[in-house]
Design an enzyme around this catalytic site. Structure first.
Site, mmCIF file in Angstrom:
data_model
loop_
_atom_site.group_PDB
_atom_site.id
_atom_site.type_symbol
_atom_site.label_atom_id
_atom_site.label_comp_id
_atom_site.label_asym_id
_atom_site.label_seq_id
_atom_site.Cartn_x
_atom_site.Cartn_y
_atom_site.Cartn_z
ATOM 1 N N TYR A 101 0.842 -1.190 0.000
ATOM 2 C CA TYR A 101 0.000 0.000 0.000
ATOM 3 C C TYR A 101 0.878 1.240 0.000
ATOM 4 C CZ TYR A 101 -2.811 3.819 1.869
ATOM 5 O OH TYR A 101 -3.408 5.027 2.052
ATOM 6 N N GLU A 190 -3.891 7.400 -3.492
ATOM 7 C CA GLU A 190 -3.586 6.065 -2.985
ATOM 8 C C GLU A 190 -3.305 5.099 -4.130
ATOM 9 O OE1 GLU A 190 -5.886 5.055 1.135
ATOM 10 O OE2 GLU A 190 -7.110 5.140 -0.668
#
Ligand code: GDP
Ligand code: MN
Length: 380
Positions: A101, A190
């Site tokens: 991530y 993101e």
């Protein structure tokens, strides 16, 4: 402003982040055609302004064109978190050895951009953040210097300890992600997941970006990415007339002038046991048309059981608001009871206008909020 994954992918790609190719389809036939062109396995992904699409059945791997068509048809029939899916992204599927991530947000408490990385990426990142927050590494960026090389390296090595090659690739992606964020005026970016392929290459196979609305006026090319069809009609009307409107879950519709008073009003509604249905700021102008729009937007929300006006007259004149309320009640059918509190500039005129049209008004905020909450409870 939210943008779609396929748009965010394009912005990241322009900054040199390795993003696999992909094309958007609005019908299952188109999806099948795109899959045929790529050949082999493809991934079909719902394009809606919502996360957690994988868990909602909005991301599927298809073997070949026929299956791509079938899955696209299923996904185009879905509603994810109340949003109908009208577009899918078709992209060649990646082989995945690992999911990480990578993200960046404008952090309100520290007042700077914070970069975040975790080697526990993928669809359960929210759970990682809640249960094992120590597995998410953070770097604050000092706006005077921007992101420094050693900060990007540190995040890279936190992601892939003991693997200098991948850590360096990741550090490069971190720097490009930060640049992409600043260039787009984003408040959040993101990549989840940032995958490692079996040959050790990094690829961004999902992308999310929120653009700060206040950055849009100087970025017309980003404003063009707006997808009005993905916004609720209320949001579109509010923006067109210059109202700040945010829909919430409660049943007391609030029309207030000024953001601070709007917050205080919502607090007071909660204090008296009610739930606000929205945040709505009619702003500092004196325009009865805005009041008409505000009432139209609020009455379109069927959850609203009671409407509260809380106006502190200054630049916003109470008589203009009163005229707006009277005008709106002529133009649209307002079923929920309306409670009006106004005080300040041209208060007496406002009371006269309202009373001659059959409304009553009060000056005490506490009393008005209590009454609006009580009316909502009676009509539940
Ligand atoms: P989200 O659920 O809305 O975040 O959608 P994502 O694009 O992140 O996809 C969810 C999950 O689907 C990912 O974490 C992957 O595990 C899987 N996935 C997505 N794209 C691919 C792909 O190209 N290949 C493979 N093997 N899995 C994928
Ligand atoms: Mn994702």
């Amino acid at each position: 402003m939210d943008i779609h994954e396929y748009q965010a992918r394009e912005l990241l790609r322009e900054h040199g982040i390795p993003v696999p190719p992909g094309e958007v389809a609005t019908t299952s036939e188109q999806a099948g055609e795109i899959a045929r062109k790529y050949g082999g396995r493809v991934v079909i992904k719902a394009q809606v302004h919502a996360g957690g699409r994988g868990k909602a059945g909005g991301v599927k791997l298809a073997d070949g064109s026929a299956e791509a068509r079938k899955f696209a048809e299923q996904i185009l029939a879905l509603e994810i978190k109340g949003l109908p899916v009208t577009k899918v992204l078709v992209a060649p599927a990646e082989e995945i050895a690992h999911e990480a991530y990578l993200g960046a947000v404008v952090d309100r408490s520290s007042g700077v951009v914070v970069l975040m990385a975790s080697s526990e990426g993928g669809i359960d990142i929210e759970e990682v953040a809640a249960k094992t927050p120590e597995l998410i590494y953070k770097e604050q960026v000092d706006p005077r210097y921007g992101l420094l090389a050693h900060q990007a390296s540190r995040l890279g090595f936190k992601l892939y300890p003991g693997d200098a090659g991948r850590a360096r690739q990741a550090a490069g992606i971190v720097r490009k992600l930060y640049d992409a964020m600043i260039d787009a005026g984003a408040s959040l970016v993101e990549i989840n997941p940032l995958v490692t392929t079996p040959t050790g290459e990094l690829r961004a196979i999902d992308a999310k970006m929120n653009i700060d609305d206040n950055e849009l006026f100087r970025r017309p090319q980003i404003e063009e990415l707006r997808d009005s069809e993905s916004e609720t009609p209320a949001e579109v009307e509010a923006r067109d007339v210059g109202l700040t409107y945010i829909e919430l879950d409660g049943d007391v519709g609030c029309v207030v002038n000024g953001a601070g008073l709007a917050m205080a009003t919502m607090d007071l509604v909660k204090y008296y046991g009610g739930q606000p249905a929205n945040f709505l700021d009619i702003g500092g102008s004196s325009n009865p048309e805005k009041v008409v729009s505000a009432l139209r937007i609020i009455t379109a929300d069927s959850a609203v059981k009671s409407i509260l006006f809380n106006i502190f007259g200054g630049i916003t004149r109470c008589d203009d608001v009163a005229n707006g309320i009277v005008e709106a009640s002529r133009q649209i059918e307002v079923t929920p009871p309306i409670t009006i509190r106004l005080t300040g500039t041209n208060e007496e005129e406002a009371v006269q206008i309202l009373e001659s049209a059959g409304f009553s008004a009060m000056t005490d905020m506490d009393e008005a909020v209590r009454k609006a909450v009580q009316l909502a409870k009676q009509h539940e």
